[in-house]
Design an enzyme around this catalytic site. Structure first.
Site, PDB file in Angstrom:
ATOM      1  CB  CYS A  92     -67.220  28.892 104.008  1.00  0.00           C
ATOM      2  SG  CYS A  92     -68.750  29.650 103.412  1.00  0.00           S
TER       3      CYS A  92
ATOM      4  CG  ASN B 259     -73.575  28.013 101.570  1.00  0.00           C
ATOM      5  OD1 ASN B 259     -74.699  27.588 101.290  1.00  0.00           O
ATOM      6  ND2 ASN B 259     -72.622  28.052 100.666  1.00  0.00           N
TER       7      ASN B 259
ATOM      8  CB  CYS C 139     -68.606  35.330 102.503  1.00  0.00           C
ATOM      9  SG  CYS C 139     -69.570  36.625 103.320  1.00  0.00           S
ATOM     10  NE  ARG C 140     -64.932  32.011 104.623  1.00  0.00           N
ATOM     11  CZ  ARG C 140     -64.591  31.457 105.765  1.00  0.00           C
ATOM     12  NH1 ARG C 140     -63.311  31.236 106.014  1.00  0.00           N
ATOM     13  NH2 ARG C 140     -65.498  31.138 106.658  1.00  0.00           N
ATOM     14  CB  SER C 141     -68.576  27.798 100.377  1.00  0.00           C
ATOM     15  OG  SER C 141     -69.773  28.110 101.037  1.00  0.00           O
TER      16      SER C 141
ATOM     17  CG  ASP D 155     -65.435  34.767 107.992  1.00  0.00           C
ATOM     18  OD1 ASP D 155     -66.018  35.448 107.124  1.00  0.00           O
ATOM     19  OD2 ASP D 155     -66.004  34.253 108.973  1.00  0.00           O
TER      20      ASP D 155
HETATM   21  P1  4NP Z   1     -68.609  32.699 105.117  1.00  0.00           P
HETATM   22  O1  4NP Z   1     -68.645  34.044 106.005  1.00  0.00           O
HETATM   23  O2  4NP Z   1     -68.320  31.571 106.077  1.00  0.00           O
HETATM   24  O3  4NP Z   1     -67.498  32.942 104.172  1.00  0.00           O
HETATM   25  O4  4NP Z   1     -69.967  32.576 104.455  1.00  0.00           O
HETATM   26  C1  4NP Z   1     -69.497  34.173 107.106  1.00  0.00           C
HETATM   27  C2  4NP Z   1     -70.784  34.615 106.927  1.00  0.00           C
HETATM   28  C3  4NP Z   1     -71.629  34.765 108.008  1.00  0.00           C
HETATM   29  C4  4NP Z   1     -71.168  34.480 109.281  1.00  0.00           C
HETATM   30  C5  4NP Z   1     -69.880  34.024 109.461  1.00  0.00           C
HETATM   31  C6  4NP Z   1     -69.039  33.867 108.374  1.00  0.00           C
HETATM   32  N1  4NP Z   1     -72.019  34.666 110.403  1.00  0.00           N
HETATM   33  O5  4NP Z   1     -71.550  34.468 111.535  1.00  0.00           O
HETATM   34  O6  4NP Z   1     -73.194  35.022 110.232  1.00  0.00           O
END
Ligand code: 4NP
Length: 177
Positions: free
Chosen positions: A30, A33, A35-37, A147
């Protein structure tokens, strides 16, 4: 038989080519890294442990570098724990060498998939890139994993529901069930 019929022809062919391998190495990707992945990584580890198979290896990484070394987002960990899942992956950034180390590289949304195509070092590497939504049930009304970072509790629950469904279908596809 595969539980999901959303797989495109290329993905079905890729998965078919993995069935005879001793190890099937899966990388979830994702943006952050956190939340989702790492949630997909934790859910898939739990399924593999529950099913007692030893031929699937799992990891996760992010296209971004904002949170390297960190544990998953606290909210994702809390929502996971409510389902009996412990998410303890340490954030890392995806690299070109991941395309050597993994057999299938699964992006959570279309921007992850497009970034992965930019990072892939060769056409053979690009062949390994798949969208997580291909493993959703046909009736599911999403074609990406949204997201949850700027969302509330419902966003995290939705992600866990989608990933639970997708990871079970991915597992069944890899194991030829
Ligand atoms: P993820 O979510 O891609 O599911 O891990 C996010 C976590 C942090 C950020 C963006 C998306 N960020 O911009 O810090």
């Amino acid at each position: 038989m595969m539980a999901s019929n959303r797989l495109n022809h290329k993905t079905a062919e890729l998965i078919d080519s993995l069935k005879s391998k001793d190890k099937k190495r899966v990388l979830f990707v994702c943006l952050g890294n956190i939340c989702r992945s790492p949630a997909a990584d934790g859910i898939m580890h739990a399924i593999v442990a529950e099913e007692g198979v030893s031929d699937i290896e799992i990891d996760s990484a992010g296209t971004g570098r904002y949170h390297i070394g960190q544990l998953p987002d606290h909210r994702m960990r809390v929502h996971g724990r409510r389902r009996g899942l412990e998410f303890d992956h340490r954030c890392r950034q995806v690299t070109a060498s991941d395309f050597d180390d993994f057999d299938i590289i699964i992006g959570m949304d279309s921007s992850n998939v497009s970034d992965l195509h930019d990072i892939a070092p060769s056409p053979e590497a690009e062949y390994k890139i798949v969208a997580m939504s291909e493993f959703f049930n046909p009736s599911t009304r999403y074609d990406y994993v949204p997201d949850p970072y700027y969302e509330g509790a419902e966003g995290f629950e939705l992600v866990l529901d989608l990933l639970d469904e997708g990871c079970h279908n991915l597992f069944n596809a890899l194991e030829g069930r």
